[in-house]
Structures are given as C-alpha cells and as structure tokens.
Design a protein around this motif. Structure first.
Motif, PDB file in Angstrom:
ATOM      1  N   SER A  30       0.800  -1.226   0.000  1.00 23.65           N
ATOM      2  CA  SER A  30       0.000   0.000   0.000  1.00 23.65           C
ATOM      3  C   SER A  30       0.833   1.278   0.000  1.00 23.65           C
ATOM      4  N   PRO A  35       3.352   2.709  -1.903  1.00 28.28           N
ATOM      5  CA  PRO A  35       3.468   3.570  -3.093  1.00 28.28           C
ATOM      6  C   PRO A  35       2.181   4.322  -3.399  1.00 28.28           C
ATOM      7  N   GLU A  36       1.052   3.658  -3.270  1.00 34.75           N
ATOM      8  CA  GLU A  36      -0.233   4.294  -3.551  1.00 34.75           C
ATOM      9  C   GLU A  36      -0.533   5.388  -2.532  1.00 34.75           C
ATOM     10  N   VAL A  42       1.663   7.216  -0.668  1.00 37.35           N
ATOM     11  CA  VAL A  42       2.547   8.374  -0.836  1.00 37.35           C
ATOM     12  C   VAL A  42       2.150   9.173  -2.070  1.00 37.35           C
ATOM     13  N   ALA A  43       1.802   8.488  -3.155  1.00 43.56           N
ATOM     14  CA  ALA A  43       1.367   9.188  -4.370  1.00 43.56           C
ATOM     15  C   ALA A  43       0.082   9.977  -4.105  1.00 43.56           C
ATOM     16  N   TRP A  44      -0.798   9.426  -3.292  1.00 42.80           N
ATOM     17  CA  TRP A  44      -2.067  10.086  -2.947  1.00 42.80           C
ATOM     18  C   TRP A  44      -1.804  11.348  -2.126  1.00 42.80           C
ATOM     19  N   ASP A  65       0.998  13.058  -2.015  1.00 42.20           N
ATOM     20  CA  ASP A  65       1.692  14.013  -2.880  1.00 42.20           C
ATOM     21  C   ASP A  65       0.699  14.740  -3.785  1.00 42.20           C
ATOM     22  N   ARG A  66      -0.268  14.021  -4.326  1.00 44.26           N
ATOM     23  CA  ARG A  66      -1.261  14.622  -5.213  1.00 44.26           C
ATOM     24  C   ARG A  66      -2.114  15.657  -4.473  1.00 44.26           C
ATOM     25  N   ARG A  94       0.109  18.833  -3.658  1.00 48.57           N
ATOM     26  CA  ARG A  94       0.370  19.653  -4.833  1.00 48.57           C
ATOM     27  C   ARG A  94      -0.889  20.388  -5.297  1.00 48.57           C
ATOM     28  N   LEU A 113      10.872   4.887  -2.499  1.00 48.06           N
ATOM     29  CA  LEU A 113      10.024   6.079  -2.497  1.00 48.06           C
ATOM     30  C   LEU A 113      10.833   7.331  -2.168  1.00 48.06           C
ATOM     31  N   GLU A 132      12.127   8.706  -5.235  1.00 45.39           N
ATOM     32  CA  GLU A 132      11.118   9.265  -6.126  1.00 45.39           C
ATOM     33  C   GLU A 132      10.529  10.571  -5.595  1.00 45.39           C
ATOM     34  N   TYR A 133      10.428  10.683  -4.274  1.00 48.19           N
ATOM     35  CA  TYR A 133       9.813  11.858  -3.651  1.00 48.19           C
ATOM     36  C   TYR A 133      10.786  12.444  -2.628  1.00 48.19           C
TER      37      TYR A 133
END
Length: 318
Positions: free
Chosen positions: A18, A20-21, A23-25, A27-28, A31, A57, A60-61
C-alpha cells in the motif's frame, strides 16, 4: 529553512503493497492545494519488504523520510518517533493501509489554522470493517467518552491533525496512541474537535491488531485517567482511599468488641468475636488501609525525587 505546511506521520508494519499508492495520494493532495509537506514513514520492525519500498520512495519523492525500528515496538513508539521528527506547522497521522483518506487533509488543516483547534480527530461514521471489530470499538469509545469527558465518537481513528506544539508536548508510550486526545488535554490543549471522515475498505493485507488490543486499551485508559488526575500527587488517591478503609475497619472492630462487652454485661447471648466474619473483614480493611496509605506515601517520595517534578510547559511570557 522555511517551515513546512504539513507533516504526515505514517506508522506501518508489513504494508509494502500500500505504501506507493499512499505516498502518491498524499503528494497529489499536497500539490493540488499548494502545500509544502513531508511524509514520515515509520517502519515498526516489518518482516516484509516495507523498508525497501520506503528507500525506493525516498528516491522518487524528496518529501519522504523514513525511520526503521530493529524490531516491532508498537504503534505508540512509532508515533512518538514520528512526532519527534515532524517539522510541519500542522502534523497529521494516518494508517498505512489506505483506509484513511489523504483527501481530508486540507479541511482538517483549516480547522486547526482558521478555527483554532489544537487537535482534530477523524470520525469514521461509516466504517467498512467487520461487525466483530465495529461493535467492540463502539463500546470502547463510549467508555472512553464517559470516563474522560471528551466528546469524541472515535478515539481510535488513525487520521488526526495536530497543531505542532501539541505533538511536541505529549509523550505517547505503551498503547496510549488510542488516548492522544486525553494526553493532549492533560498537557493543557483543550480545543479538541472532530470531523467526519471518509473510510475505505482495506485493499491489501489484513489487520495487525487482535482481540487483545481491547484488554490493553481498557488497562491503558485506567492508567491515563489515573495519571492525569493523580500523577503528581498519588497520596491524594491512595491516602484518601487508605484512610477511609482504615476508619471503616477500625470503627467496625470497635463496634464488634463493644457489642460483645455490652451483651456480656447484660447477660445476653453472644458469639465470640473471633467467630464473627465481620471482625475479620474489619481487620482486613485496617490492613489494606495501612498498605494503601503507605503506597501513597512511597509514591510521594518517588515523585519528590523525580527530575521532572517541576517541568512545567510555559506557553507565553512577557
């Protein structure tokens, strides 16, 4: 360095699928709302590949930070270390299983900054958990609400927002993560609010908490309530209770003996004092009363020798 708008502390244990999903959430959301942020992922001794995912991660971030324990210490320990590392103006906590929604972050942040709350707790009004988990949780929250006087529906919700000085002023240990609102109020932060938040069904893996958490929860509730009321003056509790028991036991003993002497003086039927159960109960009350009083006295001696006995949190000075 300019202060970050938000810090998101995520304690985790075996949640490699869970992360990656999640952290991407986050970050979105950050931003979209022009928020400077950091995500502090605290790996609580995972036995899967969670730490490897965190390292990836981080590449990537830039906002991702990682903390890894050598073994599993528990959620409270993970939150304690995450709080110590957090640098954001508003600090969030959420679980790593994607059941908490990062979309709630902007609204909860506004409640802290614009409405003046010190702490905002999420309320999973509609939950996607099995009945065996929901009903014990309802009963636990009702008990905590009645015992603490804090009108929250969901003490155990992982999604919470804090003013930065709150997380820097409290110490979370044991299983006390369930009672952070109580710890915050004990530290002097009384503006505690609540927001209905979206709850999602678990997407990966399974819950890491068993039925034993209910037993630990109630024991910790008793502990935190005792510490909040009598932590600095244990004699008030043990001394008062011990004195009452001593007076009850002593008074009952005197009454039993006086009753025997009166009946003996008037040639009335009587039972020997040592054959009366009430006499032994009275003696037991006297002994327990003395022990409780001594426990309070010893507690005062320990507290008097504590290095932080005069450690008071000063908010403002002129």
């Amino acid at each position: 360095m300019a202060q970050l708008d938000i810090s998101v502390v995520v304690p985790l244990y075996n949640e490699e699928e869970s992360l990656p999903e999640l952290v991407a959430w986050i970050d979105r959301v950050a931003r979209t709302h022009n928020l400077t942020y950091e995500v502090i992922l605290v790996d609580d001794g995972s036995s899967d590949g969670s730490w490897g995912v965190i390292e990836r991660l981080k590449g990537e971030y830039a906002a991702v930070r990682g903390i890894s324990f050598l073994r599993n210490y528990g959620k409270s320990a993970a939150l304690y270390c995450g709080f110590a590392a957090a640098e954001g103006e508003v600090v969030f906590t959420m679980d790593a299983d994607l059941q908490d929604s990062p979309d709630e972050i902007p609204a909860m942040r506004r409640m802290i900054l614009e409405e003046g709350y010190d702490l905002v707790s999420g309320w999973k009004k509609k939950r996607y958990d099995p009945v065996g988990k929901r009903w014990p949780s309802k009963f636990f929250n009702w008990t905590a609400r009645c015992a603490s006087g804090i009108r929250l529906h969901d003490f155990n919700c992982g999604l919470k927002a804090y003013r930065k000085k709150v997380v820097k002023s409290i110490e979370v240990y044991g299983e006390m993560h369930r009672f952070i609102p109580i710890l915050a109020r004990q530290a002097g932060f009384h503006r505690i609010g609540e927001k209905v938040v979206e709850h999602h069904a678990r997407k990966y893996g399974h819950s890491k908490f068993g039925i034993e958490r209910m037993v630990k929860g109630y024991l910790d509730l008793i502990t935190v309530l005792f510490m909040s009321h009598f932590g600095r003056s244990p004699m008030y509790f043990f001394g008062s209770l011990g004195t009452l028991m001593f007076l009850f036991g002593g008074g009952t003993t005197v009454w039993v003996i006086a009753d025997k002497l009166w009946k003996q003086a008037h040639n009335l039927p009587l039972r020997p004092v040592t054959e009366q159960p009430l006499f032994y109960l009275a003696i037991l009350a006297v002994i327990l009363g003395v022990q409780l009083f001594l426990a309070g006295f010893l507690g005062e001696l320990v507290n008097r020798g504590s290095s932080d006995r005069n450690n008071y949190r000063i908010d403002k000075t002129l």
